[in-house]
Design a protein around this motif. Structure first.
Motif, short mmCIF file in Angstrom:
data_model
loop_
_atom_site.label_atom_id
_atom_site.label_comp_id
_atom_site.label_asym_id
_atom_site.label_seq_id
_atom_site.Cartn_x
_atom_site.Cartn_y
_atom_site.Cartn_z
N GLU A 61 -6.14 -22.19 0.93
CA GLU A 61 -5.32 -21.77 2.06
C GLU A 61 -5.16 -20.25 2.03
O GLU A 61 -4.07 -19.73 1.80
CB GLU A 61 -3.96 -22.47 1.99
N ARG A 62 -6.26 -19.57 2.30
CA ARG A 62 -6.23 -18.12 2.34
C ARG A 62 -7.35 -17.64 3.25
O ARG A 62 -8.23 -18.42 3.65
CB ARG A 62 -6.39 -17.51 0.94
N TYR A 63 -7.33 -16.35 3.55
CA TYR A 63 -8.27 -15.78 4.52
C TYR A 63 -8.88 -14.51 3.93
O TYR A 63 -8.17 -13.65 3.39
CB TYR A 63 -7.56 -15.47 5.83
N LEU A 64 -10.20 -14.39 4.05
CA LEU A 64 -10.90 -13.21 3.57
C LEU A 64 -10.87 -12.14 4.63
O LEU A 64 -11.19 -12.39 5.80
CB LEU A 64 -12.35 -13.57 3.23
N LEU A 65 -10.50 -10.93 4.24
CA LEU A 65 -10.50 -9.80 5.16
C LEU A 65 -11.92 -9.26 5.30
O LEU A 65 -12.56 -8.92 4.30
CB LEU A 65 -9.57 -8.70 4.64
N LEU A 66 -12.42 -9.23 6.52
CA LEU A 66 -13.77 -8.75 6.78
C LEU A 66 -13.74 -7.23 6.93
O LEU A 66 -13.05 -6.70 7.81
CB LEU A 66 -14.32 -9.40 8.05
N LEU A 67 -14.49 -6.54 6.10
CA LEU A 67 -14.54 -5.09 6.15
C LEU A 67 -15.44 -4.65 7.30
O LEU A 67 -16.28 -5.40 7.78
CB LEU A 67 -15.05 -4.54 4.82
N ASP A 68 -15.26 -3.41 7.74
CA ASP A 68 -16.08 -2.91 8.84
C ASP A 68 -17.46 -2.48 8.33
O ASP A 68 -17.78 -2.65 7.14
CB ASP A 68 -15.37 -1.76 9.57
N GLU A 69 -18.26 -1.91 9.22
CA GLU A 69 -19.64 -1.56 8.87
C GLU A 69 -19.71 -0.50 7.77
O GLU A 69 -20.76 -0.32 7.11
CB GLU A 69 -20.42 -1.08 10.11
N ASN A 70 -18.63 0.21 7.53
CA ASN A 70 -18.58 1.22 6.47
C ASN A 70 -18.00 0.68 5.17
O ASN A 70 -17.77 1.44 4.22
CB ASN A 70 -17.76 2.43 6.93
N GLY A 71 -17.75 -0.64 5.14
CA GLY A 71 -17.16 -1.24 3.95
C GLY A 71 -15.72 -0.89 3.75
O GLY A 71 -15.22 -0.80 2.62
N THR A 72 -14.99 -0.69 4.87
CA THR A 72 -13.59 -0.25 4.83
C THR A 72 -12.71 -1.27 5.53
O THR A 72 -13.12 -1.90 6.52
CB THR A 72 -13.44 1.12 5.52
N CYS A 73 -11.48 -1.45 5.05
CA CYS A 73 -10.52 -2.33 5.72
C CYS A 73 -10.27 -1.81 7.13
O CYS A 73 -9.95 -0.63 7.32
CB CYS A 73 -9.22 -2.36 4.94
N PRO A 74 -10.40 -2.66 8.14
CA PRO A 74 -10.21 -2.21 9.53
C PRO A 74 -8.77 -1.79 9.83
O PRO A 74 -8.53 -1.16 10.87
CB PRO A 74 -10.62 -3.42 10.36
N MET A 75 -7.83 -2.12 8.94
CA MET A 75 -6.44 -1.71 9.15
C MET A 75 -6.13 -0.34 8.55
O MET A 75 -5.02 0.17 8.66
CB MET A 75 -5.46 -2.72 8.52
N LEU A 76 -7.13 0.26 7.89
CA LEU A 76 -6.91 1.55 7.26
C LEU A 76 -7.02 2.66 8.29
O LEU A 76 -8.02 2.78 9.00
CB LEU A 76 -7.95 1.76 6.15
N GLY A 77 -5.98 3.48 8.35
CA GLY A 77 -5.97 4.56 9.32
C GLY A 77 -6.75 5.77 8.85
O GLY A 77 -7.17 5.86 7.68
N ALA A 78 -6.95 6.72 9.74
CA ALA A 78 -7.68 7.94 9.41
C ALA A 78 -6.98 8.75 8.32
O ALA A 78 -7.60 9.56 7.63
CB ALA A 78 -7.86 8.79 10.66
N ASP A 79 -5.67 8.53 8.16
CA ASP A 79 -4.90 9.22 7.14
C ASP A 79 -4.93 8.50 5.79
O ASP A 79 -4.20 8.85 4.87
CB ASP A 79 -3.45 9.39 7.59
N ASN A 80 -5.80 7.44 5.68
CA ASN A 80 -5.91 6.63 4.46
C ASN A 80 -4.62 5.89 4.14
O ASN A 80 -4.32 5.60 2.98
CB ASN A 80 -6.34 7.49 3.26
N LEU A 81 -3.85 5.58 5.16
CA LEU A 81 -2.65 4.75 5.01
C LEU A 81 -2.83 3.48 5.82
O LEU A 81 -3.54 3.46 6.83
CB LEU A 81 -1.40 5.51 5.46
N CYS A 82 -2.17 2.40 5.40
CA CYS A 82 -2.30 1.10 6.06
C CYS A 82 -1.54 1.12 7.39
O CYS A 82 -0.33 1.39 7.43
CB CYS A 82 -1.75 0.01 5.16
N SER A 83 -2.25 0.83 8.47
CA SER A 83 -1.62 0.86 9.79
C SER A 83 -0.59 -0.26 9.94
O SER A 83 0.41 -0.10 10.65
CB SER A 83 -2.68 0.75 10.88
N ILE A 84 -0.82 -1.40 9.29
CA ILE A 84 0.14 -2.51 9.36
C ILE A 84 1.45 -2.12 8.68
O ILE A 84 2.54 -2.32 9.22
CB ILE A 84 -0.44 -3.79 8.73
N GLN A 85 1.35 -1.55 7.49
CA GLN A 85 2.57 -1.15 6.78
C GLN A 85 3.31 -0.05 7.54
O GLN A 85 4.54 -0.07 7.63
CB GLN A 85 2.24 -0.68 5.37
#
Length: 361
Positions: A61-85
């Motif tokens: 009961e879990r979900y794998l986060l799919l990274l983008d084409e650059n191998g980066t979390c899609p929630m990561l902002g340009a400032d290297n901070l988590c956009s969700i947080q």
């Protein structure tokens, strides 16, 4: 919180603060799997554009986060901070993201917590401390318990669980005896664990026995009289050492790591001490694998010797070199038990043979 749960942790944990702007958010990119639990997934269903990046794991009961084409979390902002947080607060982070680089192990009503050196900021706190690392036992609060366990240590008798802290704190005090070289400290540690294992299997390892052992190993007479006798009884087997190192490095790296040039490691004595001390809590030695205390000791020392060899193979001559190799090695061993199990397969269960194969007097 209805039950009292005690936590042993290094005091440096208080100082740690995640900051992706300082480390390049390495944990949010690369080849690491990032999982989201079902409860967090429900929260993300109410957010726009998040669940499309999550793939359900059919085995749990879990979900794998799919990274983008650059191998980066899609929630990561340009400032290297988590956009969700940034938008919704720390409460919207999954346990994996909220806890890393904290590694939490639970056994009965006890928790051990340390930071993994795979995180560059954590590695600085752990490895570059000049004073010996210190530890504290605290009552686990709700925030700590919400992070969940990375590992659950099973098979520990309930009446023995409280003694694990005591055994490890004695181990740490031995490893922090700076009048001895690290190899000599590890030899003394081997003799201590051999005695602890004898008492444990004889049903005589209790609080009183540990208190007595701690008093002996911390006494000046022990240092001046018994330690020289221990060291005199060890005959380093260079050929057996090289054979084992080639076997284990072949298993881990696909080829042996031959030692062409041995670099002087005296300059790294304190970071190496801190690395070893942190491993005790990070991986619950000497109970990391389901085997004898002796075998667990062998795994700990073998991992240390592989790291020593890697420093020479990578030509580490500066602190920055050391930190780079420490990050590489930690990424190899901290994210899976496969490495320690592979090492354990190659080790015997005789303490004297292990010390003579691995450690130079």
């Amino acid at each position: 919180m209805s039950e009292k749960i005690l936590c042993l942790r290094p005091r440096y944990v208080r100082e740690f603060k995640c900051d992706g702007t300082r480390c390049g958010a390495l944990c949010c990119r690369g080849d690491w799997n990032i999982y989201v639990d079902a409860k967090t997934y429900e929260k993300y269903c109410a957010l726009e554009g998040v669940t499309q990046h999550l793939l359900r794991d059919p085995s749990a009961e879990r979900y794998l986060l799919l990274l983008d084409e650059n191998g980066t979390c899609p929630m990561l902002g340009a400032d290297n901070l988590c956009s969700i947080q940034k938008a919704h607060g720390e409460g919207y982070l999954s346990p994996v993201c909220a806890s890393y680089p904290r590694i939490i192990t639970r056994f009965e009503n006890f928790i051990e917590l340390a930071l993994s050196p795979t995180c560059p900021l954590a590695a600085e706190l752990i490895l570059l401390a000049e004073e010996p690392l210190t530890f504290e036992v605290i009552k686990a609060d709700e925030r700590l318990l919400r992070l969940g366990e990375c590992h659950i240590l099973r098979g520990i008798p309930q009446d023995f669980a409280p003694l694990i802290f005591d055994v490890q704190l004695i181990m740490i005090s031995i490893l922090q005896e700076r009048r001895l070289t690290l190899d000599r400290r590890l030899i003394v540690l081997g003799f201590f664990l051999d005695k602890a294992e004898e008492l444990l299997y004889g049903g005589r390892l209790d609080g009183a026995a540990l208190e007595k052992l701690a008093a002996v190993y911390s006494s000046e007479s022990f240092m001046t009289r018994q330690v020289p006798q221990m060291l005199a009884g060890i005959r380093f087997n260079a050929s057996a050492h090289e054979r084992l190192m080639r076997q284990v490095t072949t298993k881990l790296y696909g080829e042996p790591l031959p030692l062409r040039e041995r670099i002087p490691l005296d300059r790294f004595a304190t970071p190496l001490e801190n690395l070893l001390v942190n491993e005790i809590i990070l991986h619950i030695f000497p109970w990391r694998i389901d085997a004898s205390i002796t075998k667990n000791f062998g795994v700990l020392v073998t991992m240390y010797k592989i790291f020593e060899r890697l420093l020479s193979v990578r030509g580490a001559r500066s602190v920055s070199d050391f930190m780079r190799v420490a990050g590489e090695f930690s990424r190899k061993v901290d994210h899976s038990d496969d490495v320690v199990l592979q090492i354990a397969e190659l080790l015997g269960d005789d303490m004297l043979t292990l010390m003579e194969t691995l450690l130079r007097v």
